[in-house]
Design a protein around this motif. Structure first.
Motif, PDB file in Angstrom:
ATOM      1  N   VAL A 206       0.824  -1.213   0.000  1.00 48.36           N
ATOM      2  CA  VAL A 206       0.000   0.000   0.000  1.00 48.36           C
ATOM      3  C   VAL A 206       0.855   1.259   0.000  1.00 48.36           C
ATOM      4  CG1 VAL A 206      -1.853   1.261   1.163  1.00 48.36           C
ATOM      5  CG2 VAL A 206      -1.826  -1.242   1.243  1.00 48.36           C
ATOM      6  N   TYR A 207       1.813   1.332   0.931  1.00 48.53           N
ATOM      7  CA  TYR A 207       2.539   2.581   1.164  1.00 48.53           C
ATOM      8  C   TYR A 207       3.974   2.579   0.636  1.00 48.53           C
ATOM      9  CZ  TYR A 207      -1.304   4.150   4.101  1.00 48.53           C
ATOM     10  OH  TYR A 207      -2.544   4.553   4.558  1.00 48.53           O
ATOM     11  N   GLN A 208       4.382   1.479   0.015  1.00 49.28           N
ATOM     12  CA  GLN A 208       5.759   1.347  -0.473  1.00 49.28           C
ATOM     13  C   GLN A 208       6.772   1.623   0.639  1.00 49.28           C
ATOM     14  OE1 GLN A 208       3.429   3.236  -2.757  1.00 49.28           O
ATOM     15  NE2 GLN A 208       3.034   1.087  -3.155  1.00 49.28           N
ATOM     16  N   MET A 209       6.409   1.240   1.860  1.00 43.99           N
ATOM     17  CA  MET A 209       7.328   1.349   2.997  1.00 43.99           C
ATOM     18  C   MET A 209       8.077   0.031   3.122  1.00 43.99           C
ATOM     19  SD  MET A 209       4.837   3.255   5.769  1.00 43.99           S
ATOM     20  CE  MET A 209       6.048   3.195   7.094  1.00 43.99           C
ATOM     21  N   GLY A 210       9.399   0.079   2.952  1.00 47.48           N
ATOM     22  CA  GLY A 210      10.182  -1.141   2.985  1.00 47.48           C
ATOM     23  C   GLY A 210      11.459  -0.983   3.778  1.00 47.48           C
TER      24      GLY A 210
END
Length: 338
Positions: A206-210
């Motif tokens: 969803v948030y491209q938080m990696g």
């Protein structure tokens, strides 16, 4: 005010599964029928553990709607806020995976009673009166603009009335056109959320938080503070599922309160049915809050409860608190109790 009373909002559906274990749907000759859904699964588990729970939804006025409502009542869930309208119940077909073949779900829920729920039809002020907790997921707002509107309204009014709100990100790729569409709605729900339930994959989807850390545990511990700061929630809770195969997973829970991480033991699971495992986890988490347990005990209970649920056919968590505590004490050999 009542005991630790909880409200959940979502769609309970007809679940159809091949009666032959691990059969492919393309060749299944018969299907077992049951009723389940993320939010109703949470409601049933919490009711079994002694909490007054109200489920808010819509079902058709027919035998399938009766069956779904009867299941909720059987487990003590209050259904006074389940309206009977529309023409059909949502359906999902489950093809259970094994070894290297993954499980698959086919949805047939367009034009369901819940999907067609009317805008502003739910009197949330009445539903939430004298309640303590509201649990929502990212599935309901994916189903229609009106469902999204009602999910946002529920979170906002609950916060205004002093309830705590948990939101399980529960991103389902098959239900959303894009991650961007989900972000716009999730952000409005998260404005009124106290406890975020998620995992590494959902934040990326969803948030491209990696994170580029080497282990999943390290990645979770990097992402959770980032999520807490970004979404301004009190606690972030992750499940960590390591897939050895479709039949063999390792399962851990982690809670972060802004100052400390609380991590459960890791359970090595030979899966019977993993569908509903996250819902059992969410229910166990809310149960711990309701009991006013420490974060350490709460995350251990939530993870043990969800591990047990994944050893049972079907979505429902049918285990008692005593059974969960036995697993928490380390009794995981599966020896026969006589």
């Amino acid at each position: 005010m009542n005991r630790f009373s909880v409200v959940t909002f979502g769609e309970i559906m007809l679940r159809l599964t091949p009666t032959t274990n691990w059969a492919k749907l393309v060749k299944a000759n018969s299907l077992a029928m049951d009723f389940a859904g993320a939010e109703s699964n949470v409601a049933i588990a919490l009711s079994q553990w002694g909490h007054p729970v109200s489920f808010v939804s819509a079902l058709p006025q027919n035998a399938l709607g009766d069956g779904a409502e009867n299941l909720l009542r059987e487990f003590g869930v209050n259904t006074e806020f389940v309206t009977r309208e529309g023409n059909r119940i949502g359906i999902y077909f489950i093809e259970q995976g094994a070894s290297l073949r993954p499980s698959r779900i086919i949805y047939d829920r367009d034009d369901s009673s819940f999907q067609q729920i009317a805008k502003d039809a739910i009197v949330w002020e009445e539903v939430l009166e004298d309640k303590r907790w509201l649990h929502l997921t990212g599935i309901s707002p994916a189903l229609s603009p009106n469902c999204a509107h009602e999910t946002i309204r529920a979170a906002k009014i609950a916060q205004e009335k002093g309830l705590r709100v948990s939101f399980d990100l529960n991103f389902r790729r098959k239900l959303w056109k894009s991650g961007a569409e989900a972000i716009a709605i999730f952000n409005r729900i998260l404005e009124h959320t106290d406890v975020l339930i998620a995992n590494e994959g959902a934040l990326m989807d969803v948030y491209q938080m990696g994170s580029d850390k080497s282990s999943s545990s390290e990645r979770c511990r990097e992402l959770m503070p980032m999520a807490r700061d970004r979404f301004k929630v009190s606690e972030v809770v992750f499940t960590e599922r390591n897939h050895i195969s479709a039949s063999h997973n390792k399962w851990t829970g982690i809670l972060y309160d802004g100052g400390k991480f609380y991590e459960s033991p890791t359970y090595d699971l030979e899966l019977v049915d993993r569908i509903g495992g996250g819902d059992a986890f969410a229910a166990g988490l809310i149960h711990g809050y309701g009991k006013e347990w420490s974060f350490e005990k709460t995350i251990k209970y939530a993870t043990a409860a969800s591990a047990l649920q994944q050893t049972i056919p079907g979505d429902l968590n049918l285990v008692k608190e005593e059974e969960v505590k036995t697993i928490m004490e380390g009794h995981t050999s599966g020896h026969v109790e006589r």
